[in-house]
Design an enzyme around this catalytic site. Structure first.
Site, PDB file in Angstrom:
ATOM      1  N   ARG A   1       0.835  -1.207   0.000  1.00 29.76           N
ATOM      2  CA  ARG A   1       0.000   0.000   0.000  1.00 29.76           C
ATOM      3  C   ARG A   1       0.869   1.256   0.000  1.00 29.76           C
ATOM      4  NH1 ARG A   1      -5.003  -1.777   0.050  1.00 29.76           N
ATOM      5  NH2 ARG A   1      -5.368  -3.767   1.107  1.00 29.76           N
ATOM      6  N   ASP A   2       0.438   2.239  -0.805  1.00 27.72           N
ATOM      7  CA  ASP A   2       1.151   3.517  -0.850  1.00 27.72           C
ATOM      8  C   ASP A   2       1.048   4.190   0.515  1.00 27.72           C
ATOM      9  OD1 ASP A   2       2.010   5.579  -3.424  1.00 27.72           O
ATOM     10  OD2 ASP A   2       1.671   6.474  -1.443  1.00 27.72           O
ATOM     11  N   ILE A   3       2.155   4.781   0.964  1.00 26.46           N
ATOM     12  CA  ILE A   3       2.204   5.399   2.290  1.00 26.46           C
ATOM     13  C   ILE A   3       1.345   6.665   2.337  1.00 26.46           C
ATOM     14  CG2 ILE A   3       4.188   6.937   1.933  1.00 26.46           C
ATOM     15  CD1 ILE A   3       5.280   5.840   4.623  1.00 26.46           C
TER      16      ILE A   3
ATOM     17  N   ASN B   1       4.675   6.666 -13.514  1.00 22.51           N
ATOM     18  CA  ASN B   1       5.274   7.968 -13.790  1.00 22.51           C
ATOM     19  C   ASN B   1       6.749   7.770 -14.165  1.00 22.51           C
ATOM     20  OD1 ASN B   1       2.867   9.297 -13.028  1.00 22.51           O
ATOM     21  ND2 ASN B   1       3.436   9.132 -10.874  1.00 22.51           N
TER      22      ASN B   1
ATOM     23  N   VAL C   1      10.323   8.106  -7.005  1.00 15.76           N
ATOM     24  CA  VAL C   1      11.125   6.964  -6.553  1.00 15.76           C
ATOM     25  C   VAL C   1      11.630   6.249  -7.806  1.00 15.76           C
ATOM     26  CG1 VAL C   1      11.165   4.798  -5.275  1.00 15.76           C
ATOM     27  CG2 VAL C   1       9.776   6.715  -4.425  1.00 15.76           C
TER      28      VAL C   1
ATOM     29  N   HIS D   1       7.574   1.239 -10.732  1.00 17.08           N
ATOM     30  CA  HIS D   1       6.381   0.888  -9.961  1.00 17.08           C
ATOM     31  C   HIS D   1       5.147   1.311 -10.729  1.00 17.08           C
ATOM     32  CE1 HIS D   1       7.847   4.855  -8.684  1.00 17.08           C
ATOM     33  NE2 HIS D   1       6.581   5.207  -8.528  1.00 17.08           N
TER      34      HIS D   1
HETATM   35  P1  5GP Z   1       6.022   8.247  -7.905  1.00 18.77           P
HETATM   36  O1  5GP Z   1       5.918   9.635  -7.341  1.00 18.77           O
HETATM   37  O2  5GP Z   1       7.491   7.878  -8.112  1.00 18.77           O
HETATM   38  O3  5GP Z   1       5.191   7.962  -9.100  1.00 18.77           O
HETATM   39  O4  5GP Z   1       5.452   7.276  -6.794  1.00 18.77           O
HETATM   40  C1  5GP Z   1       6.116   7.021  -5.593  1.00 18.77           C
HETATM   41  C2  5GP Z   1       5.073   6.659  -4.574  1.00 18.77           C
HETATM   42  O5  5GP Z   1       5.743   6.057  -3.471  1.00 18.77           O
HETATM   43  C3  5GP Z   1       4.293   7.869  -4.005  1.00 18.77           C
HETATM   44  O6  5GP Z   1       2.904   7.696  -4.275  1.00 18.77           O
HETATM   45  C4  5GP Z   1       4.620   7.837  -2.516  1.00 18.77           C
HETATM   46  O7  5GP Z   1       3.512   8.171  -1.703  1.00 18.77           O
HETATM   47  C5  5GP Z   1       5.076   6.396  -2.289  1.00 18.77           C
HETATM   48  N1  5GP Z   1       6.039   6.224  -1.225  1.00 18.77           N
HETATM   49  C6  5GP Z   1       7.145   7.000  -0.965  1.00 18.77           C
HETATM   50  N2  5GP Z   1       7.828   6.501   0.078  1.00 18.77           N
HETATM   51  C7  5GP Z   1       7.158   5.394   0.500  1.00 18.77           C
HETATM   52  C8  5GP Z   1       7.375   4.460   1.560  1.00 18.77           C
HETATM   53  O8  5GP Z   1       8.340   4.535   2.331  1.00 18.77           O
HETATM   54  N3  5GP Z   1       6.466   3.455   1.700  1.00 18.77           N
HETATM   55  C9  5GP Z   1       5.383   3.344   0.868  1.00 18.77           C
HETATM   56  N4  5GP Z   1       4.551   2.316   1.109  1.00 18.77           N
HETATM   57  N5  5GP Z   1       5.149   4.203  -0.155  1.00 18.77           N
HETATM   58  C10 5GP Z   1       6.021   5.220  -0.330  1.00 18.77           C
END
Ligand code: 5GP
Ligand code: ZN
Length: 118
Positions: free
Chosen positions: A33-35, A91, A100, A104
């Site tokens: 799950r997203d944080i 993304n 990140v 994903h």
């Molecule tokens: P992006 O911005 O790269 O498309 O997505 C990265 C996602 O990772 C974001 O939606 C963010 O909320 C999530 N995220 C960042 N750090 C963590 C973490 O430590 N744990 C979890 N479960 N999600 C994270």
């Protein structure tokens, strides 16, 4: 690119060094799950091996992508969002909104989404 990056956040989650709420796992795929969820269901589906982003994929990753999308479809059914519909997003890079640098797919559901995204 090595399969395992010491300082990559999602590699660390895969290794269990950082806790996450895991919803699905097999030998190649982890989903958690997203944080900071942006929808009632917001799950991140990642390859266990390190891949930077969609931009790093090659033809050789076809089987891995099959596994990732197979997992996404299965999780969507298990989460009860499949019938209403859902969104799958990856993304890429700065303008794509990637924060990140480990491939994903956001599996998002539980509400309707606008198109095009902002
Ligand atoms: P992006 O911005 O790269 O498309 O997505 C990265 C996602 O990772 C974001 O939606 C963010 O909320 C999530 N995220 C960042 N750090 C963590 C973490 O430590 N744990 C979890 N479960 N999600 C994270
Ligand atoms: Zn990684």
């Amino acid at each position: 690119m090595p399969d395992d990056q010491p300082d990559c956040l999602f590699c660390r989650i895969v290794r269990g060094e950082i806790p996450a709420t895991r919803v699905y796992e097999d030998d190649a795929v982890l989903a958690f799950r997203d944080i900071a969820p942006r929808s009632p269901t917001h799950i991140l589906v990642v390859p266990k091996k390190h891949v930077g982003s969609v931009a790093d994929l090659t033809d050789a990753d076809g089987p891995l992508l099959g596994r990732l999308f197979g997992a996404i479809a299965r999780i969507a059914r298990d989460e009860g969002i499949a019938d209403a519909g859902y969104r799958v997003v990856s993304n890429v890079g700065r303008w794509g909104g990637q924060t990140v640098d480990h491939l994903h797919f956001h599996l998002m559901g539980g509400r309707a989404f606008a198109w095009p995204p902002g």
